[in-house]
Design a protein around this motif. Sequence first.
Motif, short mmCIF file in Angstrom:
data_model
loop_
_atom_site.label_atom_id
_atom_site.label_comp_id
_atom_site.label_asym_id
_atom_site.label_seq_id
_atom_site.Cartn_x
_atom_site.Cartn_y
_atom_site.Cartn_z
N ASP A 9 0.88 -1.18 0.00
CA ASP A 9 0.00 0.00 0.00
C ASP A 9 0.91 1.22 0.00
O ASP A 9 1.23 1.76 1.05
CB ASP A 9 -0.92 -0.01 1.23
CG ASP A 9 -1.85 1.19 1.25
OD1 ASP A 9 -2.35 1.57 0.18
OD2 ASP A 9 -2.09 1.75 2.34
N ASP A 10 1.35 1.59 -1.18
CA ASP A 10 2.27 2.72 -1.29
C ASP A 10 1.48 4.00 -1.52
O ASP A 10 0.35 3.96 -1.99
CB ASP A 10 3.23 2.47 -2.46
CG ASP A 10 4.20 1.32 -2.16
OD1 ASP A 10 4.31 0.94 -0.99
OD2 ASP A 10 4.83 0.82 -3.10
N PRO A 11 2.07 5.13 -1.18
CA PRO A 11 1.38 6.39 -1.48
C PRO A 11 1.19 6.51 -2.99
O PRO A 11 2.07 6.09 -3.75
CB PRO A 11 2.35 7.46 -0.96
CG PRO A 11 3.23 6.76 0.00
CD PRO A 11 3.34 5.35 -0.48
N PRO A 12 0.04 7.05 -3.43
CA PRO A 12 -0.12 7.28 -4.87
C PRO A 12 1.05 8.11 -5.40
O PRO A 12 1.62 8.92 -4.66
CB PRO A 12 -1.44 8.05 -4.96
CG PRO A 12 -2.19 7.66 -3.72
CD PRO A 12 -1.14 7.46 -2.67
N PRO A 26 3.20 10.99 -6.92
CA PRO A 26 2.94 12.43 -6.83
C PRO A 26 2.23 12.93 -8.09
O PRO A 26 2.61 12.56 -9.20
CB PRO A 26 4.34 13.05 -6.72
CG PRO A 26 5.22 11.94 -6.24
CD PRO A 26 4.62 10.66 -6.74
N ARG A 42 4.80 8.25 5.93
CA ARG A 42 4.67 7.06 6.74
C ARG A 42 5.83 6.92 7.68
O ARG A 42 6.97 7.02 7.25
CB ARG A 42 4.71 5.84 5.87
CG ARG A 42 3.90 5.99 4.70
CD ARG A 42 4.03 4.73 3.91
NE ARG A 42 2.75 4.51 3.39
CZ ARG A 42 2.30 3.37 2.95
NH1 ARG A 42 3.09 2.31 2.99
NH2 ARG A 42 1.13 3.25 2.49
N VAL A 70 1.41 11.55 1.60
CA VAL A 70 1.30 10.59 2.70
C VAL A 70 2.70 10.42 3.25
O VAL A 70 3.63 10.12 2.51
CB VAL A 70 0.74 9.23 2.22
CG1 VAL A 70 0.68 8.24 3.38
CG2 VAL A 70 -0.62 9.39 1.56
N SER A 112 -5.63 5.20 -4.36
CA SER A 112 -4.81 4.19 -3.69
C SER A 112 -3.77 3.65 -4.66
O SER A 112 -3.93 3.76 -5.87
CB SER A 112 -5.67 3.01 -3.20
OG SER A 112 -6.49 3.41 -2.13
N ARG A 161 -7.57 3.90 3.72
CA ARG A 161 -8.43 3.76 2.54
C ARG A 161 -9.83 4.31 2.84
O ARG A 161 -10.39 5.08 2.07
CB ARG A 161 -8.50 2.29 2.13
CG ARG A 161 -9.50 1.96 1.05
CD ARG A 161 -9.05 2.41 -0.31
NE ARG A 161 -10.15 2.38 -1.29
CZ ARG A 161 -10.12 3.02 -2.44
NH1 ARG A 161 -9.08 3.74 -2.80
NH2 ARG A 161 -11.14 2.95 -3.28
#
Lengths: 411, 411
Positions: A328-331, A333, B196, B194, A339, B179
């Motif tokens: 689940d990586d950040p979208p 840029p 992390r 985001v 997601s 999500r």
Amino acid sequence: MTDPQRGRVSRRTLLMGGAGLAGVGIGAAAVGVAGQVSTPADAPGTGLVPFYGRRQAGVATAPQSHVQHIGLDLVDPGDVPTLQGVLNLWTQDASRLTQAGPSLSDTEPELARTASHLTVTVGVGDRVFRAPSLTALRPSWLKPLPPFSIDRLDPRWGQTDLLVSIGSDDPVTLAHATRMLTASVRRSVRVRWVQRGFRNSPGMASGTMRNLFGQVDGTVQPPSDGFDSLVWNDGREQSWLADGTSLVLRRIAMNMDTWEALDRHGRELSVGRTLDTGAPLTGTAEFDEPDFTASRGGITVIPESSHIARAHRRSEREQILRRAYNYDDPPEPGSADTSNSGLLFAAYQRDPVEQYLPIQARLAEHDDLNVWTTPIGSAVYAILPGATASRPLGTSLFEAAGGRSGGPRQK
Amino acid sequence: MTDPQRGRVSRRTLLMGGAGLAGVGIGAAAVGVAGQVSTPADAPGTGLVPFYGRRQAGVATAPQSHVQHIGLDLVDPGDVPTLQGVLNLWTQDASRLTQAGPSLSDTEPELARTASHLTVTVGVGDRVFRAPSLTALRPSWLKPLPPFSIDRLDPRWGQTDLLVSIGSDDPVTLAHATRMLTASVRRSVRVRWVQRGFRNSPGMASGTMRNLFGQVDGTVQPPSDGFDSLVWNDGREQSWLADGTSLVLRRIAMNMDTWEALDRHGRELSVGRTLDTGAPLTGTAEFDEPDFTASRGGITVIPESSHIARAHRRSEREQILRRAYNYDDPPEPGSADTSNSGLLFAAYQRDPVEQYLPIQARLAEHDDLNVWTTPIGSAVYAILPGATASRPLGTSLFEAAGGRSGGPRQK
């Protein structure tokens, strides 16, 4: 403590995953789960998985919460002594770090004090065998998978010369081990990608893992009594690879937006299992055998086009060890995506052409889930046999190539 | 279970971090740590932190293993009813998810079954107050920090209209909550970044966290008896913000390559503490008071230019709640960097201009650590007062603006 030398891993051990290590915590006694024993988490050097052994850890080991698959390319792929030096250094560092000790030239030894079931697993890609002395030693299956119509492969996640898979229940341990194992060899190899995956934390969920679609994922695994011959290489084709295995690593993007537009019943039909328990639509519990012939009103209960119907083995050989992780990586840029999620699908088997390919070809031909999933990365590795203090990783390969087993050239 | 309504959090509770929650595990009894009680991890809905309360959770709550700070921009920053709708929806969803229940329109309810100390903390940035009805309600300190000579700020990690900080001990829970909380409002807000972060897993390390330089990080915290007035807003300037606070979030890149070229003694001098225990160079244990006047051979033992000498408070007001996390992202594709690591430095305080800025200005002027650290992101938020079922997040703000407290416009 999980014993990676134990070829036979019970179904329960595999399926329990991190949950098999749930008996950690202050005051918790060591808890025995079939095939493994966990130590209390507050003991010094907690959670040690042996590194040395006939077979590498991190394959049959109960999956930890976190993994990083690191793909690296040799600066000079033909330079076998350098490859040998890298593998020697990784052996020395991994044998220390996994036992909660600092690596050879550890720059942050305080971060090495806990291992949290740290495992380091090393594989080699096909390009390594272009070196003249290694050409004849390539396993026949070590080559790119054939293209599938469903693939949308991004070279960013493609085949590399080397793979290091690092697993741990602790993200700090993982970051430190990653740093030590990559920084020490930076003159010889370049990191091409890092793929990070996660499962539930130890003790936080029991049973088979769930992917980010909410599905129970990885129910079907090799049985205990066939595990060794299905998973571990027997040295028949390439004797140097006995007690190694193969890894097919596929990065599979999962489209959360379109999946979430589908109703619950549609989701269950596309998988062939209930979302609640993971039971096949013909059963009531996760491990019930699916009945692909059962029908209701003339329609099969488990659609023939569903994932489990298509994935179900057509012969005893079509069995693989599934060890997937969520990502689940950040979208990216500037991207409009909500997601950037999916699965790091990892399949280990003695021979991917014989065991994995038929399943994959069938799924590529049709699998209802293909509507929401897209393979965007693919790579195949030979996972080396295990190491000992006197026989570092790759020793059998270099011996077969006529090299010396001791004193590899250090970088 | 940590009580976010408890204004006074003992030094020990804060410093223990995730380790304060170590008493989880099968067979482990509930363990009381000053200021909090943890529940056994195998209980249903394990690890619940109350969401409703006078103050938001996730500030004084013992830090969980994982955090995601999510920066979002309103599609129309002047549209106050939409802002109110977003905050109302987040209140409803967060109040469910944190209690191990599915969000209002949860699409993967199976992933909501464990909370693992899930907290959701919401803040607003200065641009929100450009709406005419809110202009007069902006706290005077809610504005960009002044530029510092050490800054190399990347707009990619810059100020956003809204912040949601999500913390949990379980990465799957975290991914699911992320999500749900972002997908539900996608028509009204856009995720800009985001960030992390991670710390050790629960029970895996005790005491103050370590950053990826191996340093003990976050030893100095507000004392129990001054905690409330140092951290929580008292409503003196803006009555709507009583029981809220401020967050300064700085993304600080840490150059592993150059740091690792420095010897151990040099590292300890640059920080002013030992790497082993985090004790000041004039002491033997982490919490010993540093003696900045002690000298040996005419040279102060703790260099005046060291991090702790420069950061040490010059007045009682210069105290902040430090709640930092490590980050370790894959190097940018095509980059020659061996690491992309650093610290998500988060400081909570009643008034950042009065409490945080003097410290930061001094560190920017000189701090030996600046050689290896670079601020690349910066943002300031007003963390809203807590919510109840009848008074969702932001209610006091909208009431002060003359809006209705009930029935915000839903998207």
